[in-house]
Scaffold this motif. Structure first.
Motif, PDB file in Angstrom:
ATOM      1  N   UNK A 207       0.828  -1.205   0.000  1.00  0.00           N
ATOM      2  CA  UNK A 207       0.000   0.000   0.000  1.00  0.00           C
ATOM      3  C   UNK A 207       0.863   1.256   0.000  1.00  0.00           C
ATOM      4  N   UNK A 208       2.018   1.193   0.628  1.00  0.00           N
ATOM      5  CA  UNK A 208       2.946   2.334   0.583  1.00  0.00           C
ATOM      6  C   UNK A 208       3.427   2.571  -0.845  1.00  0.00           C
ATOM      7  N   UNK A 209       3.755   1.498  -1.554  1.00  0.00           N
ATOM      8  CA  UNK A 209       4.168   1.620  -2.957  1.00  0.00           C
ATOM      9  C   UNK A 209       3.019   2.186  -3.789  1.00  0.00           C
ATOM     10  N   UNK A 210       1.808   1.664  -3.539  1.00  0.00           N
ATOM     11  CA  UNK A 210       0.644   2.151  -4.283  1.00  0.00           C
ATOM     12  C   UNK A 210       0.430   3.639  -4.052  1.00  0.00           C
ATOM     13  N   UNK A 211       0.533   4.073  -2.802  1.00  0.00           N
ATOM     14  CA  UNK A 211       0.341   5.492  -2.493  1.00  0.00           C
ATOM     15  C   UNK A 211       1.435   6.350  -3.110  1.00  0.00           C
ATOM     16  N   UNK A 212       2.661   5.847  -3.121  1.00  0.00           N
ATOM     17  CA  UNK A 212       3.784   6.628  -3.647  1.00  0.00           C
ATOM     18  C   UNK A 212       3.686   6.846  -5.149  1.00  0.00           C
ATOM     19  N   UNK A 213       3.119   5.859  -5.856  1.00  0.00           N
ATOM     20  CA  UNK A 213       3.049   5.976  -7.314  1.00  0.00           C
ATOM     21  C   UNK A 213       1.664   6.154  -7.871  1.00  0.00           C
ATOM     22  N   UNK A 214       0.645   6.190  -7.012  1.00  0.00           N
ATOM     23  CA  UNK A 214      -0.733   6.315  -7.481  1.00  0.00           C
ATOM     24  C   UNK A 214      -1.240   5.063  -8.171  1.00  0.00           C
ATOM     25  N   UNK A 215      -0.764   3.899  -7.735  1.00  0.00           N
ATOM     26  CA  UNK A 215      -1.095   2.641  -8.394  1.00  0.00           C
ATOM     27  C   UNK A 215      -2.392   2.038  -7.850  1.00  0.00           C
ATOM     28  N   UNK A 216      -3.058   1.241  -8.704  1.00  0.00           N
ATOM     29  CA  UNK A 216      -4.236   0.493  -8.286  1.00  0.00           C
ATOM     30  C   UNK A 216      -3.805  -0.820  -7.628  1.00  0.00           C
ATOM     31  N   UNK A 217      -4.627  -1.299  -6.675  1.00  0.00           N
ATOM     32  CA  UNK A 217      -4.264  -2.487  -5.895  1.00  0.00           C
ATOM     33  C   UNK A 217      -5.465  -3.418  -5.786  1.00  0.00           C
ATOM     34  N   UNK A 218      -5.226  -4.720  -5.841  1.00  0.00           N
ATOM     35  CA  UNK A 218      -6.240  -5.698  -5.459  1.00  0.00           C
ATOM     36  C   UNK A 218      -5.644  -6.578  -4.370  1.00  0.00           C
ATOM     37  N   UNK A 219      -6.387  -6.727  -3.283  1.00  0.00           N
ATOM     38  CA  UNK A 219      -5.975  -7.588  -2.171  1.00  0.00           C
ATOM     39  C   UNK A 219      -6.865  -8.823  -2.185  1.00  0.00           C
ATOM     40  N   UNK A 220      -6.244  -9.992  -2.137  1.00  0.00           N
ATOM     41  CA  UNK A 220      -6.999 -11.233  -2.217  1.00  0.00           C
ATOM     42  C   UNK A 220      -6.618 -12.104  -1.029  1.00  0.00           C
ATOM     43  N   UNK A 221      -7.612 -12.534  -0.277  1.00  0.00           N
ATOM     44  CA  UNK A 221      -7.324 -13.313   0.913  1.00  0.00           C
ATOM     45  C   UNK A 221      -8.602 -13.757   1.598  1.00  0.00           C
ATOM     46  N   UNK A 222      -8.480 -14.601   2.622  1.00  0.00           N
ATOM     47  CA  UNK A 222      -9.659 -15.155   3.295  1.00  0.00           C
ATOM     48  C   UNK A 222     -10.398 -14.104   4.110  1.00  0.00           C
ATOM     49  N   UNK A 223     -11.636 -14.373   4.476  1.00  0.00           N
ATOM     50  CA  UNK A 223     -12.380 -13.418   5.296  1.00  0.00           C
ATOM     51  C   UNK A 223     -11.706 -13.213   6.650  1.00  0.00           C
ATOM     52  N   UNK A 224     -11.747 -11.970   7.121  1.00  0.00           N
ATOM     53  CA  UNK A 224     -11.162 -11.661   8.427  1.00  0.00           C
ATOM     54  C   UNK A 224      -9.674 -11.425   8.414  1.00  0.00           C
TER      55      UNK A 224
END
Length: 512
Positions: A207-224
């Motif tokens: 997320x730090x990299x995304x914020x620094x470059x204005x990049x889009x992100x998808x997070x994939x993982x189990x609930x919770x």
């Protein structure tokens, strides 16, 4: 007698002046012409009731209200006040020469009180541009309009106050706010902080990299696992809004009627999280009188789509073009409107219907091929437009109970700002480019150069993961951002390797 008052209509995120001509003459009837909608046609009842309540008379002769330019449709109840003042002046119940100096807007209650309206900021900007002395409007909208300097913002609570002010019987001081002072003291204040997040260091890094470059992100993982919690904290590490960005964002929210009562300048980056039942029109904007959608309300901020595969496919596909062009064009038979849509897309999803595919402890109960079909709900072209694909794993008990406080958002934000400053210097000759994520393909080749070792590594990754040409550009952009965070002039092989790992959730390489 002919009288002219001035109102304003909002189209997209801009306003244009409406001349409201009122004639009281021999005959009978009340006529509103100039392509008014039903809300304006019904103004006769509101205006007549308000005039009687304030001891004025409604002319029983012929009253014609013309709204010019007559070939543009006018909508909304905010023309009640200028129509009422025009009728009073045309029937010689209002004696003033000051009507032409002000733009007047406001919805009337039946007792003559004024209700707030939407789109005040673009109206105020246009009024100043056209040289009007001031703006007369409901008191609740005054703080918003006062953002615009060199314009007298006259707040009134009732129609009677507007009449008394125009006739000189009452002095109303214009609302004045020190926009920059208010902005500096209230900007960058967020309730959520990364210091509250235990563990998940790899996701924080992404997320730090995304914020620094204005990049889009998808997070994939189990609930919770903390996907939503992490996404909600992303605005707290983005660079603070500058004044120009704050004005752009406030205009959009003003047009959409999303500003609260007595609100002025928005000073924090927006975070929009629509429900997965949203329609495509609500997401990108539209309607008979086109209004901004969620992607425009997230302009200069974050659009968070939780449980991405649950959104209708048509809804997700309409985002393709805005993600590339950072604006959306709403076209109708008689007009075409551009809404800005420069947002960061943060998406989250479970890896499979049961949620436990690749879980370190729990077993996935989905049948063969189910995981792939679930991922196929999100199209390849949309995934290609998301720069970082990050797998989120659950936090362990030891991490949850750790007493050491995690790094706070302010410290991360300082590194992000430093990287953004490097990008600002890099793109200072290009007015439309502000971050690495916004670079077009031809610029990527010039700015994101890599050596032979890096090319070999990237070739291997492209072949093994089956990445597209667009993914190639995305990897180079992310690598450039990682290098900026490391204060490195050239993209080194370790920067490239880290960027490649953020594409490892592409479907071919992740689910089979």
């Amino acid at each position: 007698m002919l009288t002219k008052t001035f109102g304003s209509a909002v189209q997209g995120v801009n306003a244009y002046t409406i001349t409201i001509e009122v004639v009281v003459s021999q005959g009978t009837g009340f006529f509103v012409v100039g392509l008014p909608d039903n809300a304006i046609k019904e103004s006769q009842q509101r205006v007549e009731a308000a005039l009687k309540f304030r001891n004025y008379r409604m002319p029983r002769t012929k009253v014609v209200v013309n709204m010019a330019p007559a070939d543009i449709r006018k909508e909304g109840s905010s023309y009640d006040l200028p129509i009422a003042l025009g009728i009073l002046h045309a029937s010689q119940q209002l004696n003033t020469e000051r009507l032409s100096e002000y733009v007047v807007m406001g919805e009337l209650a039946l007792d003559g009180a004024l209700r707030p309206i939407r789109g005040v900021l673009p109206i105020a900007i246009q009024a100043r541009k056209e040289g009007f002395k001031g703006l007369i409007l409901p008191k609740e909208n005054a703080q918003e309009a006062a953002i615009v300097n060199n314009l007298d913002v006259i707040p009134v609570e009732t129609m009677q106050e507007a009449v008394d002010f125009l006739e000189g019987r009452q002095t109303i001081e214009p609302v004045v706010i020190d926009t920059r002072n208010v902005f500096q003291h209230t900007a960058n204040q967020y309730a959520a902080d990364f210091a509250d997040v235990q563990g998940q260091e790899n996701i924080k890094r992404a997320l730090e990299i995304a914020a620094a470059g204005g990049h889009n992100v998808i997070m994939i993982g189990p609930p919770g696992a903390g996907k939503t919690m992490l996404a909600k904290r992303l605005p707290s590490i983005l660079p603070p809004l500058n004044m120009q960005e704050a004005l752009e964002t406030t205009k959009i929210h003003s047009v959409a009627g999303k500003l609260g009562v007595n609100s002025s300048l928005l000073n924090n980056r927006p975070f929009r999280s629509p429900h997965h039942t949203i329609s495509d029109v609500a997401l990108v904007g539209g309607g008979g009188n086109p209004q901004p959608g969620e992607i425009s309300l997230a302009h200069n901020g974050v659009l968070f789509l939780d449980e991405l595969p649950e959104f209708k496919r048509t809804v997700l596909e309409v985002m393709r073009q805005p993600l590339e062009e950072r604006r959306v064009t709403i076209s109708r038979a008689k007009l075409s409107i551009d809404f800005p849509a420069n947002f960061m897309l943060i998406a989250s999803m479970n890896p499979c219907p049961c949620g436990y595919y690749n879980h370190p402890e729990k077993e996935c109960v989905c049948g063969p091929g189910v995981v792939q079909r679930y991922l196929n709900k999100v199209s390849g072209p949309l995934l290609d437009r998301i720069d970082l694909h990050v797998e989120v794993t659950p936090v362990t008990f030891d991490q949850m109970t750790e007493t050491r406080r995690a790094e706070n958002s302010q410290d991360i934000q300082q590194r992000v700002e430093k990287a953004r400053q490097q990008q600002a210097a890099r793109f200072q000759e290009f007015s439309e480019i502000h971050s690495n994520a916004m670079m077009p393909s031809q610029m990527v080749k010039d700015i994101c150069r890599i050596d032979q070792a890096g090319l070999a590594l990237l070739k291997t990754a492209m072949e093994r993961l089956g990445l597209s040409a667009r993914a190639y550009d995305r990897i180079l952009k992310v690598a450039r951002t990682i290098a900026d965070l490391a204060d490195a002039e050239e993209i080194r092989i370790e920067h490239l390797a880290e960027a490649i790992q953020y594409r490892s959730l592409d479907r071919e390489g992740w689910a089979g």
